[in-house]
Design a protein around this motif. Structure first.
Motif, PDB file in Angstrom:
ATOM      1  N   LEU A  16      -1.541   7.277  -9.217  1.00 14.77           N
ATOM      2  CA  LEU A  16      -0.107   7.410  -8.985  1.00 14.77           C
ATOM      3  C   LEU A  16       0.563   8.072 -10.195  1.00 14.77           C
ATOM      4  O   LEU A  16       0.176   7.822 -11.333  1.00 14.77           O
ATOM      5  CB  LEU A  16       0.526   6.034  -8.769  1.00 14.77           C
ATOM      6  N   ASP A  45      -5.893  11.175  -7.676  1.00 15.33           N
ATOM      7  CA  ASP A  45      -6.362   9.829  -7.356  1.00 15.33           C
ATOM      8  C   ASP A  45      -5.409   8.751  -7.866  1.00 15.33           C
ATOM      9  O   ASP A  45      -5.359   7.650  -7.312  1.00 15.33           O
ATOM     10  CB  ASP A  45      -7.749   9.594  -7.952  1.00 15.33           C
ATOM     11  N   ARG A  67       0.847  -1.192   0.000  1.00 14.85           N
ATOM     12  CA  ARG A  67       0.000   0.000   0.000  1.00 14.85           C
ATOM     13  C   ARG A  67       0.883   1.244   0.000  1.00 14.85           C
ATOM     14  O   ARG A  67       1.965   1.263   0.583  1.00 14.85           O
ATOM     15  CB  ARG A  67      -0.935   0.019   1.202  1.00 14.85           C
ATOM     16  N   VAL A  68       0.409   2.264  -0.655  1.00 15.86           N
ATOM     17  CA  VAL A  68       1.176   3.493  -0.821  1.00 15.86           C
ATOM     18  C   VAL A  68       1.051   4.344   0.429  1.00 15.86           C
ATOM     19  O   VAL A  68      -0.062   4.572   0.931  1.00 15.86           O
ATOM     20  CB  VAL A  68       0.687   4.269  -2.060  1.00 15.86           C
ATOM     21  N   ASP A  69       2.177   4.803   0.940  1.00 16.54           N
ATOM     22  CA  ASP A  69       2.199   5.789   2.016  1.00 16.54           C
ATOM     23  C   ASP A  69       1.884   7.141   1.375  1.00 16.54           C
ATOM     24  O   ASP A  69       2.688   7.687   0.615  1.00 16.54           O
ATOM     25  CB  ASP A  69       3.590   5.793   2.660  1.00 16.54           C
ATOM     26  N   LEU A  70       0.709   7.676   1.666  1.00 18.07           N
ATOM     27  CA  LEU A  70       0.257   8.882   0.975  1.00 18.07           C
ATOM     28  C   LEU A  70       1.125  10.095   1.289  1.00 18.07           C
ATOM     29  O   LEU A  70       1.295  10.983   0.448  1.00 18.07           O
ATOM     30  CB  LEU A  70      -1.209   9.162   1.311  1.00 18.07           C
ATOM     31  N   ALA A 129      -4.490   3.415  -8.937  1.00 17.96           N
ATOM     32  CA  ALA A 129      -5.059   4.231  -7.865  1.00 17.96           C
ATOM     33  C   ALA A 129      -4.077   4.360  -6.709  1.00 17.96           C
ATOM     34  O   ALA A 129      -3.395   3.399  -6.340  1.00 17.96           O
ATOM     35  CB  ALA A 129      -6.367   3.618  -7.375  1.00 17.96           C
ATOM     36  N   ALA A 130      -4.030   5.548  -6.131  1.00 16.74           N
ATOM     37  CA  ALA A 130      -3.120   5.783  -5.012  1.00 16.74           C
ATOM     38  C   ALA A 130      -3.523   4.997  -3.768  1.00 16.74           C
ATOM     39  O   ALA A 130      -2.687   4.737  -2.894  1.00 16.74           O
ATOM     40  CB  ALA A 130      -3.065   7.268  -4.696  1.00 16.74           C
ATOM     41  N   THR A 131      -4.787   4.610  -3.680  1.00 17.43           N
ATOM     42  CA  THR A 131      -5.278   3.920  -2.485  1.00 17.43           C
ATOM     43  C   THR A 131      -5.416   2.410  -2.669  1.00 17.43           C
ATOM     44  O   THR A 131      -5.904   1.720  -1.776  1.00 17.43           O
ATOM     45  CB  THR A 131      -6.640   4.497  -2.077  1.00 17.43           C
ATOM     46  N   ALA A 132      -5.005   1.884  -3.812  1.00 22.78           N
ATOM     47  CA  ALA A 132      -5.145   0.453  -4.076  1.00 22.78           C
ATOM     48  C   ALA A 132      -4.033  -0.339  -3.389  1.00 22.78           C
ATOM     49  O   ALA A 132      -3.035   0.210  -2.915  1.00 22.78           O
ATOM     50  CB  ALA A 132      -5.131   0.191  -5.581  1.00 22.78           C
ATOM     51  N   GLU A 133      -4.221  -1.656  -3.350  1.00 18.00           N
ATOM     52  CA  GLU A 133      -3.207  -2.573  -2.840  1.00 18.00           C
ATOM     53  C   GLU A 133      -2.554  -3.270  -4.020  1.00 18.00           C
ATOM     54  O   GLU A 133      -3.249  -3.718  -4.945  1.00 18.00           O
ATOM     55  CB  GLU A 133      -3.843  -3.594  -1.900  1.00 18.00           C
ATOM     56  N   TYR A 134      -1.233  -3.393  -3.993  1.00 17.70           N
ATOM     57  CA  TYR A 134      -0.509  -3.894  -5.155  1.00 17.70           C
ATOM     58  C   TYR A 134       0.343  -5.107  -4.811  1.00 17.70           C
ATOM     59  O   TYR A 134       0.804  -5.265  -3.673  1.00 17.70           O
ATOM     60  CB  TYR A 134       0.401  -2.795  -5.732  1.00 17.70           C
TER      61      TYR A 134
END
Length: 326
Positions: A77, A75, A55-58, A120-125
């Motif tokens: 990356l 929204d 997950r991205v650290d915003l 998406a910046a809030t997605a899990e990768y």
């Protein structure tokens, strides 16, 4: 006798529990580099490293966006950001004993990015990195490193970076590669420019072959780069190569001044280029960008470049992605 590129066996995937720490990897890569004798017919590492649940650290993302010139709070990356997420995995592979090229002195010659959709910046990768090929190069051996990012099992982003290990023909490998570049990251060779063939010019020539006949693109913007650009990008990317941090540390490796990260130059150009959805990006590193300094961003149609005076530092293009099955 012509050297044939090695055939890579079907990679086995090794899933890591956490993102690797860069400092010990870089130290290991530095220690192993003098022991390696690069050649294009060496075995290709058969391991694909994967990291799930990323997950991205915003806050980190916003810091990256500010350093590279992207708008914050979007929204999606930035098109170059997954490279930063996967950088520790790539370093783990290239610092390992099984990787046949020395980490010290590797030259990042090009990158191709395929953005299948805006991540998406809030997605899990799930991230994956492997060495795709080794190939002979007129100045040594070039490795292609494939990086992938998946969301919900679907490939959303991938890149192919080429890294050149300079050496004599494969039957006369260099005696010691440890003086070619610092251990922090495989970006530049202090003995010259950052570009090689087949994707371009020799790393020790100031310009790519044939660039004299190339017409410059129209200037769009002029940027005055502060001396701390390398330190600021190093803080958000994890790439704290001393050639980027300070003139004193850069001089230890043959640079009169600190130089900008190649991936920062790509990101900064793409931030200026504008929004990208599903696209293919190609960029080739031609010459270091000294810090502080003034550079010109130029673009026309799909093509862009970064130049300082008559010297071209970076060329690239952005094209819509053709529909294809994944």
């Amino acid at each position: 006798m012509r050297t044939q590129p090695p055939v890579r066996p079907e990679p086995r995937t090794r899933t890591l529990a956490a993102s690797p720490s860069l400092t010990p990897l870089l130290a290991r890569g530095a220690l192993l580099s003098p022991l390696k004798r690069p050649r294009p017919d060496a075995p290709v590492p058969a391991t694909r490293l994967a990291l799930a649940g990323v997950r991205v650290d915003l806050a980190h993302l916003a810091a990256y966006e500010r350093v590279c010139g992207f708008a914050t709070g979007a929204d999606a990356l930035p098109v170059t950001y997954p490279h930063v997420l996967a950088f520790p995995l790539a370093m783990r592979i290239m610092a390992a004993r099984a990787f046949p090229l020395p980490l010290l002195g590797l030259v990042h010659t090009s990158i191709e990015i395929t953005r299948h959709q805006a991540p998406a910046a809030t997605a899990e990768y799930e991230l994956g990195v492997l060495v795709e090929t080794l190939a002979p190069h007129r100045r040594g051996t070039e490795a292609t490193v494939l990086t992938e990012a998946r969301a919900h099992g679907r490939l959303v982003w991938e890149s192919r970076s080429t890294y050149l290990a300079r050496h004599r023909p494969h039957d006369r490998a260099p005696r010691n590669t440890s003086r070619a570049a610092p251990p922090e990251a495989p970006h530049f060779d202090p003995r010259g420019a950052t570009r090689g063939t087949p994707s371009g010019a020799s790393p020790n020539t100031p310009q790519a072959a044939g660039s004299e006949d190339r017409k410059p693109l129209p200037a769009v913007a002029e940027w005055r780069l502060a001396r701390d650009v390398g330190r600021r990008y190093g803080a958000v990317s994890g790439d704290r190569n001393p050639i980027h941090l300070h003139p004193l540390t850069a001089r230890l490796f043959g640079f009169p001044r600190a130089i900008a990260h190649g991936m920062w130059t790509v990101a900064r150009c793409l931030a200026e280029y504008g929004p990208q959805e599903a696209v293919e990006v190609r960029a080739e590193f031609r010459a270091p960008v000294p810090l502080p300094g003034t550079v010109t961003y130029a673009a026309r149609g799909p093509s862009f470049e970064l130049r300082g005076g008559d010297r071209v530092h970076l060329t690239g293009d952005v094209r819509p992605l053709r529909a294809r099955s994944q």
